[in-house]
Every structure is written in C-alpha cells, then in structure tokens.
Write a protein that holds these residues in place. Structure first.
Motif, mmCIF file in Angstrom:
data_model
loop_
_atom_site.group_PDB
_atom_site.id
_atom_site.type_symbol
_atom_site.label_atom_id
_atom_site.label_comp_id
_atom_site.label_asym_id
_atom_site.label_seq_id
_atom_site.Cartn_x
_atom_site.Cartn_y
_atom_site.Cartn_z
ATOM 1 N N THR A 166 1.460 5.381 0.374
ATOM 2 C CA THR A 166 0.888 6.385 1.275
ATOM 3 C C THR A 166 -0.101 7.315 0.563
ATOM 4 N N VAL A 169 0.721 -5.594 7.376
ATOM 5 C CA VAL A 169 0.442 -4.156 7.408
ATOM 6 C C VAL A 169 1.768 -3.411 7.367
ATOM 7 N N THR A 206 -5.270 4.881 4.171
ATOM 8 C CA THR A 206 -5.728 3.570 4.652
ATOM 9 C C THR A 206 -6.886 3.032 3.802
ATOM 10 N N ASP A 207 -7.046 3.597 2.619
ATOM 11 C CA ASP A 207 -8.041 3.078 1.677
ATOM 12 C C ASP A 207 -7.333 2.045 0.793
ATOM 13 N N ASN A 208 -7.559 0.784 1.089
ATOM 14 C CA ASN A 208 -6.798 -0.297 0.437
ATOM 15 C C ASN A 208 -7.518 -0.881 -0.783
ATOM 16 N N SER A 238 -2.344 -0.722 4.679
ATOM 17 C CA SER A 238 -2.222 0.254 5.776
ATOM 18 C C SER A 238 -3.576 0.321 6.443
ATOM 19 N N VAL A 239 -3.603 0.149 7.747
ATOM 20 C CA VAL A 239 -4.891 0.191 8.448
ATOM 21 C C VAL A 239 -4.819 1.169 9.609
ATOM 22 N N GLY A 240 -5.971 1.719 9.960
ATOM 23 C CA GLY A 240 -6.077 2.597 11.118
ATOM 24 C C GLY A 240 -6.547 1.805 12.327
ATOM 25 N N THR A 275 1.948 8.664 13.804
ATOM 26 C CA THR A 275 0.975 7.767 14.441
ATOM 27 C C THR A 275 1.527 7.413 15.819
ATOM 28 N N GLN A 324 0.842 -1.198 0.000
ATOM 29 C CA GLN A 324 0.000 0.000 0.000
ATOM 30 C C GLN A 324 0.879 1.250 0.000
ATOM 31 N N VAL A 349 -10.017 -0.211 12.263
ATOM 32 C CA VAL A 349 -10.318 -1.256 11.269
ATOM 33 C C VAL A 349 -11.089 -2.386 11.962
#
Ligand code: 0GY
Length: 289
Positions: free
Chosen positions: A73, A119, A77-79, A98-100, A131, A71, A103
């Motif tokens: 940047t 991830v 986090t929209d995969n 990439s996850v927040g 983060t 993924q 999720v």
C-alpha cells in the motif's frame, strides 16, 4: 522511514527445514528503493527500502525458487517498482497489482506482459482509504477477462459484512493471512468458523497461511498460530499458499527471522504431500499454469 519502523531481519538463519524443489514464496513485497520508485503521497506509512535484489538474495538464501510479489500500500496504485522486480526476475516471479478505476486496457496489457496475474482489494482501514464496492466490482469484471484473480485483505471482524460482496466476485479469490483470526479465541469461535465456512462453500476461494508473526500473541515460535494454519491446510489442501511476507511491513512487536518462518512450515503442513501442494503445486497452478 517512520521513526518506529522495524527494518527486516539483517541476517536470517539458514532454515533447518529443506523446502521442496520449486517452492514459491507467494506473499512478499518490494519497497522502492524510494530514490528510484518514490512512495505514494497517499501512503499510511513510510517503510525502509526493501529492493528487488534484497528479495532475490533472501529467496536464494532460504532455498525458495520463485516469488509472488504483492503490491504494498505504500506504493498506492503506482506499480512500477513491482513490475520492475517482476521483469528482472522473469519467469521466477509473478505480481499482484493495485489498480484504480481509470486503469487503461493498455496498462493492464503491459502489466500482464510484466508478469502481473492479479489485483489486490484491501479493506484494512489502517492501510488504505475506503474504496466503494462498485469500483472493485468494475475492476473485477475487467481483470477476470485477463484470467487474473483477486487477492483480498481484511480483518476478521469485517468478514461478516464483506461476505455478500466476496461471494459476488467472478474470479478466484485469495484471502490474505487466513482472514486474520484472533488466535486467542479458539478454532470453534464463530469468527474463525465463518471463515472456514466461507471457504467450504466457495471452491473459488483460496487463502494464504501466512504471517504467524502478525497473528501471534504468544510470540515466537508461534505455537498459538499452529492450530489455525494446520486446520486450514488439512481441510483445504488444494487451495492454500505459503509466503514469508518479507519485508514484514508494520510489525510492531518484533521482526521475524525469515529462516524461522520456513521452519514453521512442517508444523502446519506435517506431511510431504501437504508440503508439496502448499509450497509448489498450488502456487504453480495459480500463477504459472
Ligand atoms: C502484509 C500486511 C500489511 C501491509 C501490507 O500492503 C501493505 O501495506 O500488506 C499489514 O500492515 O498488515 O500483508 O504485508
């Protein structure tokens, strides 16, 4: 795309080096296409489109068999673009998302079904906002249960401060681009030795011997990067991965010819045994095992 964006090479050469059967490009990205998969509002750059079909064309042109798509940047986090590419490739691709912190378990299950196996934690300040480490720790605990691992991206200068955090993580870690050494400093420099010691101490830490085009100061054919990658491969032959980094986001000095990046491989992995581990056995064990 950004005014100073350099698009990927339009016609890479056919490599002189014949990749072993089953070679995995373990670090590459897809961008958009933006009309179908818009870039994230939080992105730090706007690239050219680089679609799954263009990636698969490059894969076949170079003689690569499989991709691990990471993924980027610019998609935050929209995969969706990543998962779409993985679904199209089927067993020929795996993904790193990439996850927040929010999720859901359902999202993670859907990602796993699409081929996601890890991830990415990104600490490069020009690419992402900070983060908090507690957020990463919580995500790490959750994805560990799925058997996933963590890809970590940082600059060499930030490693010292990150070591306690990295050594606290419960999964395999894969560090991007050898921790981005400053190749003007020499193999003995404390920064590079810190990275080597980290790998020596922690058998769960792997690295990608990728991006000579990013690390070089001398430019192609990247002679100044050879000793660093060769050293890591010789010392840790079972914990190294190779990838193109296509479509090479944020390159400012030049755009590499992906065929020349393949020709770089025998200079850093000089024997058939090392090449087989780097290109086939290691990524197959980690992503398809
Ligand atoms: C890379 C390197 C870079 C960018 C990204 O996700 C990204 O935006 O990874 C970079 O700019 O150094 O690994 O592709």
């Amino acid at each position: 795309m950004d005014a100073n964006w350099i698009p990927f090479h339009p016609a890479p050469k056919k490599p002189n080096f014949t990749l072993p059967k089953g070679t995995v490009d373990a670090h590459c990205h897809v961008f958009g296409p933006a009309a179908e998969f818009p870039f994230a509002p939080t992105r730090k750059y706007t690239p050219c489109d680089a679609s799954k079909n263009q990636l698969f064309t490059l894969r076949d042109h170079l003689g690569v068999s499989r991709n691990v798509i990471v993924q980027a940047t610019c998609h935050g986090t929209d995969n969706r673009a990543l998962m779409d590419a993985c679904r199209t490739a089927g067993d020929l691709a795996r993904g790193i998302a990439s996850v927040g912190p929010n999720v859901s378990d359902e999202d993670l299950t859907e990602m796993h079904q699409a081929g996601i196996r890890g991830v990415r934690f990104n600490f490069v300040k020009r690419l992402v906002d900070d983060t908090p480490q507690e957020v990463f720790t919580h995500i790490a605990e959750r994805i560990a249960k799925l058997g996933w691992h963590i890809v970590v991206y940082f600059e060499a200068a930030d490693l010292e401060a990150l070591i306690p955090f990295l050594e606290s993580l419960p999964t395999v870690l894969v560090i991007d681009h050898m921790g981005r050494p400053d190749v003007t400093k020499g193999l003995d420099h404390p920064d590079f030795q810190r990275f080597v010691s980290l790998m020596a101490r922690n058998k769960n830490i792997w690295t990608k011997v990728t991006c000579p085009e990013r690390l070089t100061v001398a430019g192609p054919p990247y002679n100044d990067v050879v000793p660093y990658a060769a050293h890591i491969i010789e010392r840790f032959p079972d914990r190294v991965l190779w990838g193109t980094d296509w479509p090479h986001p944020n390159m400012k000095s030049h755009m590499p010819d992906d065929g020349a990046l393949v020709d770089f491989i025998p200079r850093i992995a000089p024997t058939a045994t090392l090449q087989q581990k780097l290109l086939v056995d290691n990524p197959m064990r980690l992503y398809w095992g």
